[in-house]
Design a protein around this motif. Structure first.
Motif, PDB file in Angstrom:
ATOM      1  N   GLY A 118       0.857  -1.186   0.000  1.00  0.00           N
ATOM      2  CA  GLY A 118       0.000   0.000   0.000  1.00  0.00           C
ATOM      3  C   GLY A 118       0.888   1.228   0.000  1.00  0.00           C
ATOM      4  O   GLY A 118       1.349   1.659   1.058  1.00  0.00           O
ATOM      5  N   SER A 119       1.163   1.727  -1.194  1.00  0.00           N
ATOM      6  CA  SER A 119       2.065   2.878  -1.314  1.00  0.00           C
ATOM      7  C   SER A 119       1.225   4.138  -1.475  1.00  0.00           C
ATOM      8  O   SER A 119       0.348   4.190  -2.325  1.00  0.00           O
TER       9      SER A 119
ATOM     10  N   THR B 288       3.591  -0.739   3.817  1.00  0.00           N
ATOM     11  CA  THR B 288       2.877   0.498   3.479  1.00  0.00           C
ATOM     12  C   THR B 288       3.706   1.698   3.888  1.00  0.00           C
ATOM     13  O   THR B 288       4.494   1.628   4.836  1.00  0.00           O
ATOM     14  N   GLY B 289       3.523   2.794   3.157  1.00  0.00           N
ATOM     15  CA  GLY B 289       4.242   4.006   3.524  1.00  0.00           C
ATOM     16  C   GLY B 289       3.601   5.233   2.931  1.00  0.00           C
ATOM     17  O   GLY B 289       2.835   5.152   1.960  1.00  0.00           O
ATOM     18  N   LYS B 290       3.918   6.374   3.537  1.00  0.00           N
ATOM     19  CA  LYS B 290       3.427   7.668   3.037  1.00  0.00           C
ATOM     20  C   LYS B 290       4.586   8.450   2.438  1.00  0.00           C
ATOM     21  O   LYS B 290       5.757   8.143   2.688  1.00  0.00           O
ATOM     22  N   ALA B 291       4.232   9.459   1.636  1.00  0.00           N
ATOM     23  CA  ALA B 291       5.214  10.319   0.958  1.00  0.00           C
ATOM     24  C   ALA B 291       6.144   9.483   0.080  1.00  0.00           C
ATOM     25  O   ALA B 291       7.350   9.733   0.025  1.00  0.00           O
ATOM     26  N   LEU B 292       5.601   8.516  -0.600  1.00  0.00           N
ATOM     27  CA  LEU B 292       6.399   7.677  -1.504  1.00  0.00           C
ATOM     28  C   LEU B 292       6.243   8.186  -2.945  1.00  0.00           C
ATOM     29  O   LEU B 292       5.571   9.183  -3.196  1.00  0.00           O
ATOM     30  N   ASP B 293       6.852   7.464  -3.885  1.00  0.00           N
ATOM     31  CA  ASP B 293       6.859   7.988  -5.255  1.00  0.00           C
ATOM     32  C   ASP B 293       5.510   7.911  -5.946  1.00  0.00           C
ATOM     33  O   ASP B 293       5.222   8.673  -6.850  1.00  0.00           O
ATOM     34  N   LYS B 294       4.642   6.976  -5.537  1.00  0.00           N
ATOM     35  CA  LYS B 294       3.338   6.901  -6.203  1.00  0.00           C
ATOM     36  C   LYS B 294       2.259   6.285  -5.328  1.00  0.00           C
ATOM     37  O   LYS B 294       2.559   5.641  -4.315  1.00  0.00           O
ATOM     38  N   ARG B 295       1.020   6.488  -5.784  1.00  0.00           N
ATOM     39  CA  ARG B 295      -0.107   5.857  -5.106  1.00  0.00           C
ATOM     40  C   ARG B 295      -0.359   4.520  -5.786  1.00  0.00           C
ATOM     41  O   ARG B 295      -0.599   4.461  -6.989  1.00  0.00           O
ATOM     42  N   LEU B 296      -0.274   3.472  -4.996  1.00  0.00           N
ATOM     43  CA  LEU B 296      -0.419   2.139  -5.570  1.00  0.00           C
ATOM     44  C   LEU B 296      -0.773   1.146  -4.475  1.00  0.00           C
ATOM     45  O   LEU B 296      -0.074   1.049  -3.471  1.00  0.00           O
TER      46      LEU B 296
ATOM     47  N   GLU C  57       8.924 -20.764 -16.018  1.00  0.00           N
ATOM     48  CA  GLU C  57       9.407 -19.509 -15.473  1.00  0.00           C
ATOM     49  C   GLU C  57       8.480 -19.114 -14.324  1.00  0.00           C
ATOM     50  O   GLU C  57       7.434 -19.727 -14.125  1.00  0.00           O
ATOM     51  N   ALA C  58       8.875 -18.082 -13.596  1.00  0.00           N
ATOM     52  CA  ALA C  58       8.044 -17.642 -12.462  1.00  0.00           C
ATOM     53  C   ALA C  58       7.015 -16.625 -12.942  1.00  0.00           C
ATOM     54  O   ALA C  58       7.348 -15.475 -13.199  1.00  0.00           O
ATOM     55  N   ASN C  59       5.773 -17.071 -13.074  1.00  0.00           N
ATOM     56  CA  ASN C  59       4.719 -16.133 -13.471  1.00  0.00           C
ATOM     57  C   ASN C  59       4.379 -15.224 -12.297  1.00  0.00           C
ATOM     58  O   ASN C  59       4.519 -15.615 -11.149  1.00  0.00           O
ATOM     59  N   GLU C  60       3.891 -14.056 -12.628  1.00  0.00           N
ATOM     60  CA  GLU C  60       3.456 -13.182 -11.542  1.00  0.00           C
ATOM     61  C   GLU C  60       2.043 -12.680 -11.823  1.00  0.00           C
ATOM     62  O   GLU C  60       1.730 -12.240 -12.929  1.00  0.00           O
ATOM     63  N   LEU C  61       1.222 -12.775 -10.791  1.00  0.00           N
ATOM     64  CA  LEU C  61      -0.157 -12.302 -10.892  1.00  0.00           C
ATOM     65  C   LEU C  61      -0.272 -11.057 -10.023  1.00  0.00           C
ATOM     66  O   LEU C  61       0.183 -11.051  -8.880  1.00  0.00           O
ATOM     67  N   VAL C  62      -0.869 -10.009 -10.587  1.00  0.00           N
ATOM     68  CA  VAL C  62      -1.034  -8.786  -9.797  1.00  0.00           C
ATOM     69  C   VAL C  62      -2.516  -8.463  -9.688  1.00  0.00           C
ATOM     70  O   VAL C  62      -3.215  -8.359 -10.707  1.00  0.00           O
ATOM     71  N   LEU C  63      -2.999  -8.334  -8.462  1.00  0.00           N
ATOM     72  CA  LEU C  63      -4.373  -7.888  -8.232  1.00  0.00           C
ATOM     73  C   LEU C  63      -4.250  -6.449  -7.759  1.00  0.00           C
ATOM     74  O   LEU C  63      -3.743  -6.192  -6.669  1.00  0.00           O
ATOM     75  N   ARG C  64      -4.666  -5.514  -8.603  1.00  0.00           N
ATOM     76  CA  ARG C  64      -4.426  -4.095  -8.281  1.00  0.00           C
ATOM     77  C   ARG C  64      -5.700  -3.441  -7.779  1.00  0.00           C
ATOM     78  O   ARG C  64      -6.731  -3.475  -8.439  1.00  0.00           O
ATOM     79  N   LEU C  65      -5.603  -2.846  -6.608  1.00  0.00           N
ATOM     80  CA  LEU C  65      -6.785  -2.166  -6.055  1.00  0.00           C
ATOM     81  C   LEU C  65      -6.877  -0.729  -6.529  1.00  0.00           C
ATOM     82  O   LEU C  65      -7.955  -0.198  -6.741  1.00  0.00           O
ATOM     83  N   GLN C  66      -5.731  -0.061  -6.643  1.00  0.00           N
ATOM     84  CA  GLN C  66      -5.710   1.323  -7.082  1.00  0.00           C
ATOM     85  C   GLN C  66      -4.311   1.709  -7.514  1.00  0.00           C
ATOM     86  O   GLN C  66      -3.373   1.047  -7.109  1.00  0.00           O
ATOM     87  N   PRO C  67      -4.138   2.702  -8.371  1.00  0.00           N
ATOM     88  CA  PRO C  67      -5.173   3.596  -8.862  1.00  0.00           C
ATOM     89  C   PRO C  67      -6.039   2.996  -9.978  1.00  0.00           C
ATOM     90  O   PRO C  67      -7.137   3.487 -10.195  1.00  0.00           O
TER      91      PRO C  67
ATOM     92  N   LYS D 159      13.930   9.216   2.169  1.00  0.00           N
ATOM     93  CA  LYS D 159      13.645  10.421   1.378  1.00  0.00           C
ATOM     94  C   LYS D 159      12.216  10.410   0.892  1.00  0.00           C
ATOM     95  O   LYS D 159      11.716   9.355   0.488  1.00  0.00           O
ATOM     96  N   LYS D 160      11.583  11.578   0.857  1.00  0.00           N
ATOM     97  CA  LYS D 160      10.255  11.661   0.241  1.00  0.00           C
ATOM     98  C   LYS D 160      10.395  11.220  -1.209  1.00  0.00           C
ATOM     99  O   LYS D 160      11.400  11.523  -1.849  1.00  0.00           O
ATOM    100  N   GLY D 161       9.409  10.545  -1.723  1.00  0.00           N
ATOM    101  CA  GLY D 161       9.467  10.125  -3.123  1.00  0.00           C
ATOM    102  C   GLY D 161      10.195   8.799  -3.319  1.00  0.00           C
ATOM    103  O   GLY D 161      10.426   8.381  -4.450  1.00  0.00           O
ATOM    104  N   SER D 162      10.564   8.127  -2.221  1.00  0.00           N
ATOM    105  CA  SER D 162      11.214   6.805  -2.365  1.00  0.00           C
ATOM    106  C   SER D 162      10.194   5.791  -2.885  1.00  0.00           C
ATOM    107  O   SER D 162       8.984   6.003  -2.775  1.00  0.00           O
ATOM    108  N   SER D 163      10.703   4.664  -3.382  1.00  0.00           N
ATOM    109  CA  SER D 163       9.753   3.653  -3.857  1.00  0.00           C
ATOM    110  C   SER D 163       9.585   2.579  -2.781  1.00  0.00           C
ATOM    111  O   SER D 163      10.525   2.234  -2.068  1.00  0.00           O
ATOM    112  N   ILE D 164       8.366   2.078  -2.697  1.00  0.00           N
ATOM    113  CA  ILE D 164       8.051   1.093  -1.659  1.00  0.00           C
ATOM    114  C   ILE D 164       8.863  -0.191  -1.871  1.00  0.00           C
ATOM    115  O   ILE D 164       9.279  -0.842  -0.920  1.00  0.00           O
ATOM    116  N   HIS D 165       9.113  -0.517  -3.145  1.00  0.00           N
ATOM    117  CA  HIS D 165       9.900  -1.725  -3.436  1.00  0.00           C
ATOM    118  C   HIS D 165      11.303  -1.583  -2.862  1.00  0.00           C
ATOM    119  O   HIS D 165      11.859  -2.511  -2.304  1.00  0.00           O
TER     120      HIS D 165
END
Ligand code: BG6
Length: 429
Positions: free
Chosen positions: A186-187, A299-307, A321-331, A415-421
């Motif tokens: 939750g970014s 989860t974090g605030k002041a990150l690079d994006k809302r996701l 290979e390693a498949n990846e499934l993404v269930l995206r709530l937002q945006p 730093k503000k704008g960091s990525s959650i990953h």
């Protein structure tokens, strides 16, 4: 379609507050626009301030609750049947206990058609949540209570069950034989804005992870209901939560990291604040179905994006290979699945392409979570609400973290704008 056409009075305590203005009133408006409000419907907005538009009362005074009772009886005289009354408490946490008590003492809590809608926070740790649960249970039955976690009502969150149940490919592979890891993120791009007072008493763990993200984890890990029996879902989520605990590393330390964005102390007005604006921790489930599958929650605030998304990584085998499934709530609520294909051309290079489905492309007017919350409460559907037992269970899960933080150094600064990953990688160190 509206299922429950009982005459209804919705009482909103805290009508002049931010939540009512930004979410509740627009949600009522939206439900009215699609003709889904009961035919006889009245909103009573309650405030302690002097305000001509709303019903003014002192929420600490029993006499005022008795007056309110007479006022509601008066409204109901014009209704063809006894109304259902929804008491929506959109007030700061410390006010909840006394409003509930006065609703009880004045007799307003009684009756099968009386409902209590509560906003988080439901306590601030396990003991306080237990205390609050006991206080509320003195006057309201569990069946009357609707505890709101608006993440459960987001379109994609509701879809997790349908996606898992309706697609046999995924249904059959939804376990540790096939799944390598689960990552729930939750970014948020926003910082604390004007909520310093609130945030200083909560922080990322209690504000977002303990409720919203653990509920998403439960939806991913729980057993599926038979025949889409939605009413059984809170119990199934509860069973999944009971099996979770925070993992420990080889040295016996809890797998958790916390951070605070640079500038937070100035914004919060507390130069010594140790409140975390980022948290990431690893969970494990004692369910044999999930044995050995790390479940990371961040989860974090002041990150690079809302996701907000759930990433399910499948196992890589000799052939696959390693498949990846993404269930995206937002945006952009939707589903994405990485499939391995041969890159067109002479050379047989294999690479990943993504199958994607985005709800907004097909349904540009997705109902907001608060619309779904209100609509469900009007229709006595508890499936999108957290039960008291679930709330206690999620506090139990984070309890170890809260205790360990009392004894350890404060959060690291990011730093503000960091990525959650990037930030959650510290968990693996
Ligand atoms: C709230 C938190 O519950 O959820 C906020 O108190 C957070 O801090 C918000 O920003 C996020 O909700 P949404 O629906 O905007 O993702």
């Amino acid at each position: 379609m509206i299922e429950n056409n009982l005459p209804t009075i919705l009482l909103i305590f805290g009508i002049t507050g931010d939540l009512a203005r930004r979410y509740l009133l627009p949600a009522i408006n939206a439900i009215a626009r699609v003709n889904e409000l009961p035919r006889k419907f009245k909103v009573v907005g309650i405030t302690r301030q002097s305000d001509k538009l709303f019903y003014r009362m002192d929420t600490e005074n029993l006499e005022d609750y008795l007056k309110l009772k007479r006022y509601l009886n008066g409204i109901e005289k014009n209704f063809p049947a006894k109304a259902q009354r929804l008491f929506y408490l959109s007030v700061p946490a410390p006010a909840v206990k006394s409003i509930v008590k006065f609703l009880g003492k004045s007799g307003l809590a009684k009756g099968g058609r009386t409902k209590l809608l509560l906003e988080k926070p439901f306590g601030s740790d396990l003991p306080s949540a237990k205390g609050l649960t006991r206080d509320i249970a003195k006057y309201f039955k569990e069946s009357q209570i609707y505890r709101i976690d608006h993440y459960l009502a987001k379109e994609m969150a509701q879809n997790i069950v349908v996606f898992r149940n309706g697609n046999s490919l995924f249904k059959k592979t939804w376990n540790s034989d096939f799944i390598e890891s689960i990552n729930i993120l939750g970014s948020e791009k926003i910082g604390i804005k004007d909520r310093a007072h609130f945030y200083e008493q909560t922080g990322a763990l209690r504000d977002y992870a303990q409720g919203h993200l653990l509920q998403l984890a439960a939806l991913v890990l729980m057993d599926l209901p038979d025949q889409y029996e939605w009413k059984n879902i809170p119990d199934l989520r509860l069973l999944a939560l009971r099996k979770l605990r925070v993992a420990r590393d080889k040295r016996g330390n809890l797998c958790v990291v916390r951070g605070q964005y640079a500038g937070y102390r100035r914004e919060s007005g507390n130069p010594k604040s140790a409140v975390e604006t980022f948290v990431s921790f690893r969970l494990e489930s004692s369910d044999p179905k999930w044995s050995g599958v790390p479940i990371t929650v961040s989860t974090g605030k002041a990150l690079d994006k809302r996701l907000t998304e759930i990433r399910i990584r499948y196992k890589k085998t000799k052939e696959q290979e390693a498949n990846e499934l993404v269930l995206r709530l937002q945006p952009d609520p939707g589903i994405e699945f990485g499939v391995f294909t041969k890159r067109p051309g002479y050379e047989r290079e294999i690479l990943v392409h993504h199958l994607q489905f985005n709800f907004m492309e097909y349904y540009p007017d997705l109902p907001d979570a608060y619309e779904q919350v209100l609509w469900s409460a009007l229709n006595s559907d508890h499936s999108l609400f957290a039960s008291g037992a679930e709330i206690l269970e999620s506090w139990r899960i984070v309890d170890d973290i809260q205790k360990s933080w009392e004894k350890s150094a404060g959060p690291s600064i990011y730093k503000k704008g960091s990525s959650i990953h990037k930030l959650q990688r510290f968990l693996n160190r």
